[in-house]
Design a protein around this motif. Structure first.
Motif, mmCIF file in Angstrom:
data_model
loop_
_atom_site.group_PDB
_atom_site.id
_atom_site.type_symbol
_atom_site.label_atom_id
_atom_site.label_comp_id
_atom_site.label_asym_id
_atom_site.label_seq_id
_atom_site.Cartn_x
_atom_site.Cartn_y
_atom_site.Cartn_z
ATOM 1 N N GLU A 83 32.751 23.855 -3.985
ATOM 2 C CA GLU A 83 32.209 22.516 -3.761
ATOM 3 C C GLU A 83 30.880 22.280 -4.471
ATOM 4 O O GLU A 83 30.594 21.170 -4.930
ATOM 5 N N ASN A 84 30.073 23.343 -4.619
ATOM 6 C CA ASN A 84 28.693 23.136 -5.061
ATOM 7 C C ASN A 84 28.379 23.595 -6.482
ATOM 8 O O ASN A 84 27.380 23.172 -7.054
ATOM 9 N N THR A 85 29.198 24.482 -7.055
ATOM 10 C CA THR A 85 28.833 25.030 -8.369
ATOM 11 C C THR A 85 28.870 23.953 -9.453
ATOM 12 O O THR A 85 29.696 23.034 -9.412
ATOM 13 N N GLN A 86 27.977 24.105 -10.424
ATOM 14 C CA GLN A 86 27.947 23.217 -11.585
ATOM 15 C C GLN A 86 28.661 23.845 -12.777
ATOM 16 O O GLN A 86 28.797 23.227 -13.826
ATOM 17 N N ASP A 87 29.139 25.068 -12.587
ATOM 18 C CA ASP A 87 29.789 25.792 -13.675
ATOM 19 C C ASP A 87 31.298 25.803 -13.449
ATOM 20 O O ASP A 87 31.788 26.323 -12.437
ATOM 21 N N GLU A 88 32.045 25.214 -14.366
ATOM 22 C CA GLU A 88 33.488 25.066 -14.187
ATOM 23 C C GLU A 88 34.199 26.422 -14.185
ATOM 24 O O GLU A 88 35.197 26.621 -13.483
ATOM 25 N N GLU A 138 25.523 32.113 -6.830
ATOM 26 C CA GLU A 138 26.960 31.865 -6.639
ATOM 27 C C GLU A 138 27.794 33.123 -6.871
ATOM 28 O O GLU A 138 28.741 33.397 -6.131
ATOM 29 N N ASP A 139 27.442 33.891 -7.901
ATOM 30 C CA ASP A 139 28.193 35.108 -8.185
ATOM 31 C C ASP A 139 28.106 36.090 -7.018
ATOM 32 O O ASP A 139 29.088 36.729 -6.648
#
Length: 620
Positions: free
Chosen positions: A527-532, A498-499
């Protein structure tokens, strides 16, 4: 700063940002100073602990740390930690079971490699900065080596640049390690501080605490430093008869004995008595001509380099050695020393060229090239020799040193560009390919071969850090470059990190504003990341690049309506207002944060944003 205050500052940092941020601060404490580039590379290189467990430090921790109370800005993009804070972080670092002294040494090794390219820089500031960082690194990698390097720096300082004594004194205190040699060096450093302020009596008092003999201070491990004349108990204009007798006896031993170990001991003693004495220089010149002991020859050459400035006997002895020796390393060392004591001597240049042309050892050739580059950077032997090393070596580190040297000499030279292109095609080492492509693109902006090499790294590397560096570099290429745009689009579509996707989107927006793939990449992260935290960063990015984009507007409205996190809602509202000014959903989202959050700080931030968007709103 007192230790308790330093600990409070560190604990406040940990409480605000969390333990992973503190881990980055641990690693960042070893360098004496930080730049954004250095800190980013530390973050990228140390993603796991010594048990190979992932540390999970977010990339935003780099800017968080630099802008926190742990760091002070001391220059343009240059930051330092207060000394007590830095030492406390290092103590905690060493005591932490996930890192220990092993990780300290690993960071030290990394730092030594990082500053290596600047140790020979022509820019005085860059060179001194790199030296300071290397001394700090050696303090943890090999403390005795650090003492030896600092001792040499002190001697050069009071002989050539006394103003540097204060800097060296401060540095010694900052990187002190608990070994006897460092304890003695710290005392000597304090003496030099007094000496620089012309407080000679205080300086003598410090020197008196150290073992001295024959006008030199012994720091242990055969490390000695001559004492400035003003600090000797009695300033002498001529050597006393006993000293003259000693010198004569040692010179006679060197000239007449057949036992090499005795000759070696005599030479060592001779060097400590009175550096610069013509009799001693004559004795050392005799050594290099009359012994087969390579260690003793190299020792004598090194001594002549230090004390034989413009001395005819020293020059003659080194010239004769260059002409007669069959040993390449001896010729190389003699040529380097000859250039030092007699700049521009043609025999020194000839000796180096001879080594470059004839040696079968690549490291020796590279050392000769680097030495020649310092003396005569325009010499065609330098460029041709470096190209040869880069093309033929099997050692990636040697190739990398050659690439760096080429870039410093003349990065726009057609031979240099051709050699760098060849490296990007042929090397099996990803880091070497990236470095060559990076230098090539900087020296020849828009070079298609460099862009192709960066894209190749992005496609093939197994390391996200290397991929990110390449992505970031592509984002600095000229506006609208189709090759760079295609490469960044490919990263956005294919990466699982993601980064990296976010960074690729940032970079793509730089070279082609409004690119739909950049916006789509950021939307995909949201939409997909699990990290807020990552989601909030992506939402903030969308506010910068999603101007008028329908999908971006719709997604931000959805986030405002559905998220359970007040900070995320607030960031989404702010971004929505930027890309769709006047949108009522942005106002509603901020009002919802103000009405429902339990955090007074969050409420105040939301109200401040709302005041900018809708200053007449009754909820203010």
């Amino acid at each position: 700063m007192k230790l308790e205050a330093a600990q409070r500052r560190i604990n406040a940092f940990k409480k605000r940002f969390g333990e992973p941020h503190l881990y980055l601060a641990y690693h960042a404490a070893l360098p004496l100073a930080l730049t954004p580039d250095l800190l980013y590379r530390i973050w990228a290189n140390f993603r796991r602990d010594i048990q190979d467990e992932f540390i999970d430090i977010p990339w935003i921790a780099v800017s968080d740390l630099i802008l926190s109370s742990l760091c002070d800005e001391v220059g343009h993009e240059l930051y330092e930690m207060e000394a007590t804070v830095r030492q406390e972080l290092l103590d905690q670092f060493k005591a932490h079971p996930r890192f220990t002294a092993q990780r300290l040494k690993e960071v030290a090794s990394f730092l030594l490699e990082y500053v290596q390219r600047d140790l020979d820089s022509q820019n005085t500031y860059e060179r001194e900065f790199a030296q300071s960082q290397s001394w700090a690194a050696w303090a943890y990698q090999d403390p005795e080596k650090s003492v030896e390097l600092l001792a040499g720096a002190f001697q050069r300082a009071y002989q050539e640049n006394p103003r540097d004594l204060m800097r060296l004194s401060t540095l010694t205190e900052m990187i002190h390690q608990p070994i006897e040699e460092f304890d003695r060096l710290r005392i000597f450093a304090r003496a030099m501080g007094h000496y620089r302020r012309k407080k000679f009596e205080e300086a003598k008092a410090e020197i008196a605490r150290l073992p001295t003999e024959g006008g030199v201070v012994s720091l242990g491990c055969n490390i000695v430093i001559p004492i400035p004349g003003e600090l000797l108990p009695v300033i002498k204009t001529v050597q006393d008869e006993e000293t003259q007798k000693q010198i004569a006896e040692l010179v006679q031993v060197i000239q007449t004995t057949e036992k090499e170990y005795i000759r070696r001991q005599a030479a060592e003693s001779l060097q400590k008595i009175d550096p610069g004495n013509p009799q001693i220089i004559a004795g050392l010149a005799t050594v290099i001509q009359g012994t087969e002991d390579k260690f003793l020859i190299h020792q004598a050459i090194d001594s002549l380099r230090k004390i034989g400035q413009r001395n005819p006997q020293a020059i003659a002895g080194l010239v004769k050695l260059i002409q007669n020796t069959q040993d390449e390393r001896t010729r190389l060392q003699a040529a380097e020393s000859l250039e030092k004591i007699d700049p521009g001597n043609p025999q020194a240049l000839g000796g180096l060229v001879n080594v470059i042309q004839n040696t079968q050892d690549e490291n020796t050739r590279l050392q000769g090239i680097l030495s020649l580059a310092k003396i005569d950077p325009g010499n065609p032997q330098v460029i041709a020799g470096l190209v040869q090393v880069i093309q033929n070596t099997q050692d990636e580190n040697t190739r990398w040193q050659g690439i760096l040297s080429l870039a410093k000499i003349d990065p726009r030279n057609p031979q240099v560009i051709a050699a760098l292109v060849q490296v990007t095609h042929n090397t099996q080492d990803e880091n070497t390919r990236w470095q060559a492509a990076d230098i090539l693109e900087k020296s020849d902006p828009g070079n298609t071969q460099a862009i192709a090499a960066l894209i190749q790294v992005i496609q093939n590397t197994h390391y996200e850090y290397t991929r990110r560096l390449s992505v970031e570099r592509l984002g600095e290429i000229e506006q609208g470059n189709p090759q760079a745009i295609a490469g960044l689009v490919q990263v956005i579509e294919n990466t699982q990190d993601e980064d990296t996707r976010l960074l690729a989107a940032y970079s793509l927006e730089k070279i082609e504003q409004g690119n739909p793939q950049a916006i789509a990449g950021v939307i995909q992260v949201i939409e997909n990341t699990q990290d807020e935290y990552t989601r909030r960063l992506a939402i903030k990015s969308l506010g910068e690049i999603g101007q008028g984009n329908r999908e971006a507007i719709a997604l931000l409205i959805q986030v405002i309506q559905n998220t359970q996190h007040p900070y995320t809602r607030m960031q989404a509202a702010e971004s929505l207002w930027k890309i769709a000014p006047g949108n009522l959903q942005a106002i509603a989202g901020l009002v919802q944060v103000i009405e429902n959050t339990q955090s007074e700080n969050t409420r105040m931030q939301a109200a401040e944003i709302l005041r900018k968007f809708d200053p007449e709103n009754p909820n203010l």
